[in-house]
Enzyme design. Structure first.
Site, short mmCIF file in Angstrom:
data_model
loop_
_atom_site.label_atom_id
_atom_site.label_comp_id
_atom_site.label_asym_id
_atom_site.label_seq_id
_atom_site.Cartn_x
_atom_site.Cartn_y
_atom_site.Cartn_z
N ASN A 11 -26.90 13.68 -22.26
CA ASN A 11 -25.95 12.90 -23.06
C ASN A 11 -26.45 12.96 -24.50
O ASN A 11 -27.41 12.29 -24.85
CB ASN A 11 -25.90 11.46 -22.55
CG ASN A 11 -25.05 10.57 -23.44
OD1 ASN A 11 -24.36 11.05 -24.33
ND2 ASN A 11 -25.11 9.26 -23.21
N TRP A 12 -25.79 13.79 -25.30
CA TRP A 12 -26.25 13.97 -26.69
C TRP A 12 -25.94 12.77 -27.57
O TRP A 12 -26.41 12.70 -28.70
CB TRP A 12 -25.59 15.22 -27.29
CG TRP A 12 -25.94 16.51 -26.62
CD1 TRP A 12 -26.83 16.69 -25.58
CD2 TRP A 12 -25.43 17.80 -26.94
NE1 TRP A 12 -26.87 18.02 -25.24
CE2 TRP A 12 -26.02 18.74 -26.07
CE3 TRP A 12 -24.51 18.27 -27.89
CZ2 TRP A 12 -25.74 20.10 -26.11
CZ3 TRP A 12 -24.23 19.63 -27.94
CH2 TRP A 12 -24.84 20.53 -27.06
N LYS A 13 -25.12 11.87 -27.09
CA LYS A 13 -24.68 10.73 -27.90
C LYS A 13 -24.11 11.25 -29.23
O LYS A 13 -23.53 12.33 -29.24
CB LYS A 13 -25.82 9.72 -28.07
CG LYS A 13 -26.42 9.33 -26.70
CD LYS A 13 -27.33 8.15 -26.74
CE LYS A 13 -27.83 7.88 -25.32
NZ LYS A 13 -28.63 6.69 -25.22
N HIS A 101 -20.57 3.87 -20.49
CA HIS A 101 -21.96 3.89 -20.95
C HIS A 101 -22.29 2.53 -21.57
O HIS A 101 -21.42 1.92 -22.21
CB HIS A 101 -22.16 5.03 -21.96
CG HIS A 101 -23.61 5.25 -22.26
ND1 HIS A 101 -24.30 4.45 -23.14
CD2 HIS A 101 -24.52 6.12 -21.75
CE1 HIS A 101 -25.58 4.85 -23.17
NE2 HIS A 101 -25.72 5.86 -22.34
N GLU A 103 -23.71 1.75 -24.18
CA GLU A 103 -23.43 1.67 -25.62
C GLU A 103 -21.95 1.42 -25.87
O GLU A 103 -21.58 0.77 -26.85
CB GLU A 103 -23.93 2.95 -26.31
CG GLU A 103 -25.46 2.93 -26.39
CD GLU A 103 -26.13 4.28 -26.28
OE1 GLU A 103 -25.49 5.30 -26.52
OE2 GLU A 103 -27.34 4.29 -25.95
N GLU A 173 -28.44 3.08 -15.37
CA GLU A 173 -29.18 3.10 -16.62
C GLU A 173 -29.51 1.67 -17.05
O GLU A 173 -28.67 1.00 -17.67
CB GLU A 173 -28.35 3.75 -17.73
CG GLU A 173 -27.95 5.18 -17.45
CD GLU A 173 -27.66 5.95 -18.73
OE1 GLU A 173 -28.35 6.94 -18.97
OE2 GLU A 173 -26.78 5.54 -19.49
N GLY A 179 -33.59 4.57 -24.65
CA GLY A 179 -34.06 4.86 -26.01
C GLY A 179 -35.24 4.01 -26.43
O GLY A 179 -35.59 3.97 -27.62
N SER A 219 -34.95 6.75 -20.90
CA SER A 219 -36.25 7.30 -21.29
C SER A 219 -36.80 8.33 -20.31
O SER A 219 -38.01 8.41 -20.09
CB SER A 219 -37.27 6.16 -21.51
OG SER A 219 -36.84 5.33 -22.57
N GLY A 240 -30.89 11.09 -22.44
CA GLY A 240 -30.44 10.93 -23.82
C GLY A 240 -31.33 11.72 -24.77
O GLY A 240 -31.23 12.95 -24.88
N GLY A 241 -32.24 11.03 -25.44
CA GLY A 241 -33.08 11.62 -26.48
C GLY A 241 -33.71 12.96 -26.09
O GLY A 241 -33.69 13.91 -26.86
#
Ligand SMILES: O=C(CO)COP(=O)(O)O
Length: 258
Positions: A11-13, A101, A103, A173, A179, A219, A240-241
């Site tokens: 997930n590149w966000k 998600h 976010e 999640e 993150g 993470s 993610g990251g």
């Protein structure tokens, strides 16, 4: 031993413009070998503005990487400024779409009702939803993480028929692990993922529950993925990251080598 194929999704966000997306996807494709795709399904979830570029690259170079969007409108079309519809994503040959998600729940006030409508919109247009669920820190500290997460699963899948539910992906999640570098312990993640599978069995059947893939997200890195993937009810990771670093994401795909 489960017959579920692991799904590693990046997930590149809101990262990487369409040119960076091409370079990043090329780097991933160059590093990944046929044996990786035989063992694991690999997907990227770029921002909307990158999807056409990623589609063109995947089709032209016949890449085995799947791709999808990070959100979908509940509506099929019309006066919804800024939204992207299921038919648009289907036309771009997206396989997946993340729905609900944390976010989006947090910053865009998406409720379980909205998430449910988006899950239905995804299925309606032949996309596989990755239904994201998980608790905030206060909820875990109060010991209510399982019931909180199961309520989101039930809300997200309300009135979704069994044949569709069996093909869904659920991503657990925990919000406090996203993150932050604080990974949820593998056994703690397994506790919730097992409960999610139990909930699917209760809502549908054991057969449906055995088919649904459940990912862990929060993470995930090459250093912790093997332990997470060793859990019986965890069938992949929503990353993610670490998915923005091609070498690191490839290592995550190769979790068996870690
Ligand atoms: O939200 C996530 C994936 O959807 C997880 O993000 P991080 O891997 O950066 O913690």
């Amino acid at each position: 031993m489960s017959t579920r194929t692991p799904l590693m999704a990046g997930n590149w966000k809101m990262n990487l413009n369409h040119l960076e997306a091409i370079a990043h996807t090329q780097k991933l494709a160059f590093a990944l070998a046929d044996k990786d795709y035989e063992a694991v399904e690999v997907a990227v979830l770029p921002p909307f503005t990158d999807l056409r570029s990623v589609q063109t690259l995947v089709e032209h170079d016949k890449l085995k990487i799947k791709y999808g969007a990070q959100d979908i409108s509940a509506h099929d079309g019309g006066a919804y400024t800024g939204e992207i519809s299921g038919p648009m994503l289907a036309k771009l040959k997206c396989t997946y779409v993340a729905v609900g998600h944390s976010e989006r729940r947090q910053y865009h006030h998406e409720t379980d009702e909205i998430v449910n409508a988006k899950v239905k919109a995804a299925f309606k247009h032949g996309l596989t939803p990755i239904l994201c669920v998980g608790e905030e820190l206060e909820v875990r500290e109060a010991g209510n993480h399982v019931s909180h997460t199961l309520a989101q699963v039930e809300g997200g899948l309300k009135d979704v028929p069994a044949e569709q539910a069996a093909t869904a992906v659920i991503a657990y999640e925990p919000v406090w692990a996203i993150g932050t570098g604080k990974v949820c312990g593998a056994e703690d993640a397994q506790e919730v993922c097992a409960a999610v599978r139990g909930k699917i069995a209760e809502l549908y059947s054991q057969d449906v529950a055995d088919k649904v893939r459940i990912q862990y997200g929060g993470s995930v890195k090459s250093g912790n993925v093997a332990e997470i993937m060793a859990q019986a009810d965890i069938d992949g990771a929503l990353v993610g990251g670490a998915s923005l670093d091609a070498d690191e994401f490839v290592k995550i795909v190769r979790f068996r080598d870690q």
